[in-house]
Design an enzyme around this catalytic site. Structure first.
Site, mmCIF file in Angstrom:
data_model
loop_
_atom_site.group_PDB
_atom_site.id
_atom_site.type_symbol
_atom_site.label_atom_id
_atom_site.label_comp_id
_atom_site.label_asym_id
_atom_site.label_seq_id
_atom_site.Cartn_x
_atom_site.Cartn_y
_atom_site.Cartn_z
ATOM 1 N N ARG A 1 4.342 -1.603 2.654
ATOM 2 C CA ARG A 1 4.225 -2.662 1.662
ATOM 3 C C ARG A 1 4.346 -4.008 2.345
ATOM 4 N NH1 ARG A 1 2.192 0.190 -1.401
ATOM 5 N NH2 ARG A 1 2.746 0.687 -3.555
ATOM 6 N N PHE B 1 9.796 8.811 7.453
ATOM 7 C CA PHE B 1 9.380 10.154 7.878
ATOM 8 C C PHE B 1 9.316 11.055 6.645
ATOM 9 C CE2 PHE B 1 10.166 14.125 10.480
ATOM 10 C CZ PHE B 1 9.038 14.000 11.273
ATOM 11 N N GLU C 1 -0.320 -10.256 -1.204
ATOM 12 C CA GLU C 1 -1.728 -9.849 -1.266
ATOM 13 C C GLU C 1 -2.217 -9.953 -2.715
ATOM 14 O OE1 GLU C 1 -0.888 -5.876 0.357
ATOM 15 O OE2 GLU C 1 -1.504 -5.052 -1.569
ATOM 16 N N HIS D 1 -5.695 -3.073 1.680
ATOM 17 C CA HIS D 1 -4.857 -2.107 0.951
ATOM 18 C C HIS D 1 -5.707 -0.953 0.380
ATOM 19 C CE1 HIS D 1 -0.891 -1.713 -1.517
ATOM 20 N NE2 HIS D 1 -1.376 -0.527 -1.195
ATOM 21 N N ILE E 1 4.085 11.269 3.844
ATOM 22 C CA ILE E 1 2.955 10.601 4.514
ATOM 23 C C ILE E 1 3.265 10.431 6.002
ATOM 24 C CG2 ILE E 1 1.410 8.603 4.553
ATOM 25 C CD1 ILE E 1 1.977 8.193 1.576
ATOM 26 N N SER F 1 14.702 6.561 9.926
ATOM 27 C CA SER F 1 14.759 6.420 8.470
ATOM 28 C C SER F 1 16.235 6.336 8.115
ATOM 29 C CB SER F 1 14.078 7.600 7.775
ATOM 30 O OG SER F 1 14.599 8.810 8.258
#
Ligand code: 8YV
Length: 340
Positions: free
Chosen positions: A250, A154, A279, A297, A157, A176
């Site tokens: 991520r 939180f 990735e 991404h 973003i 969080s």
């Protein structure tokens, strides 16, 4: 004589022009992906580097590049940088917080809607010439409006996403490591809940762990290793069968193999993913799944935002190497050990 700096990947001309006013710049406008040894060779004699989120900067690299005094990442996340190794060697590390919040939040809403309403699947079906008529039970999705959105994270973003979600009449839950201030919760009526409650109650479980300066340790290499599998088989089992999982944070936070199993068995309804383990070589199991919306991404990839990110990193680098205070310094403690 100007100090030498290396820009490890392609940037905008305006970024190079700005850096060129201050430094002798070694650029990479052909955007070659350097091997580790090539990167180390390139960094010889460099005082600073403007890095991308895919350059691994660790103690070994820093020891082999003794001239390096600043590493400025062109990303808000910095799990590619071993911050402790930088601090121990007096190397400044910076990131690009703030400038990408709204673009990432916009894209997140797109991914949420695409996942809940099967936009990619519908387009594939149409392009394959399979659309022969309209019928009542066609491509039925989950509603976005009025859904319960559970945010893991939180920070800036996360809150930008919550703001947009309120426009869709969503109920906001979040979890969080510590509860946010009442003023941060109030505009969104956001309710702090345990990890388990979030997984059980949310229709949309959304990973956007905070990458703010206060919580920057979320992004360091060790923390990511610790958080690997934060959402694994056990957590996926706790979610509603009708729920969707969205990962904007991520790869490695979600156990991708467990997610593929859950999507195959439909123990959760769908997933929208902008990030993956390993990735860009994502688990091929995702490719066959209609209920996975896959994105390479690119949540921050609007032209103005990527330009702002590149310029923010460049400004951090100029400040770091010309005696100023880099606006986004992640490891102020490095000053005590600053390299000459
Ligand atoms: C970048 C991101 O696109 O800023 C971040 O942390 O994940 C994205 O905005 C990515 O890191 C590319 O370097």
């Amino acid at each position: 004589m100007k100090q030498k700096i290396v820009v490890t990947r392609e940037v905008f001309d305006e970024t190079l022009e700005y850096l060129g006013r201050h430094f002798e710049v070694v650029a990479n406008q052909e955007d070659r992906r350097h091997s580790r040894d090539e990167l180390i060779a390139l960094l010889q004699g460099a005082a600073g580097a403007q890095t991308s989120g895919t350059d691994r900067i660790d103690g070994e690299l820093l020891d082999r590049c003794p001239g390096l005094r600043a590493v400025c990442n062109t990303a808000v996340g910095y799990n590619n940088i071993d911050l402790d190794a930088c601090t121990a060697r007096g190397v400044m590390a910076t990131n690009t917080p703030g400038v990408l919040d709204d673009s990432v939040a916009d894209y997140t809403m797109g991914l949420v809607i695409a996942t809940c309403r099967r936009i990619g699947e519908g387009e594939r079906y149409l392009r394959a010439g399979q659309w022969t008529g309209t019928y009542l039970k066609q491509t039925l999705g989950q509603d976005v409006h009025g859904a319960t959105l559970g945010l893991f994270g939180f920070g800036r973003i996360g809150q930008a996403i919550a703001k947009r979600a309120r426009g869709f009449d969503m109920n906001i839950l979040y979890h969080s490591r510590s509860r946010a201030a009442a003023e941060a919760e109030r505009p969104f009526d956001a309710r702090y809940v345990s990890k388990e409650a979030l997984l059980r109650e949310a229709d949309i479980v959304l990973l956007i762990l905070p990458y703010t300066p206060e919580t920057h340790h979320y992004g360091c290499v060790e923390e990511i290793a610790y958080r690997k599998g934060y959402i694994g088989a056990k957590e996926l089992c706790m979610m509603k069968r009708s729920a969707v999982l969205i990962n904007m944070a991520r790869g490695g936070i979600v156990d991708d193999a467990a997610l593929i199993e859950a999507l195959k068995k439909k123990t959760i309804w769908a997933a929208g993913l902008d990030v993956f383990e390993n990735e860009p070589r994502l688990n091929p199991g995702f490719l066959a799944l209609e209920n996975a919306v896959l994105s390479p991404h690119i949540a921050s990839a609007s032209e103005p935002t990527r330009k702002a990110m590149a310029m923010t990193a460049a400004k951090n680098l100029v400040a770091a190497l010309t005696g100023g205070a880099p606006p986004n310094l992640l490891n102020p403690a490095c000053r005590e050990r600053a390299r000459a």
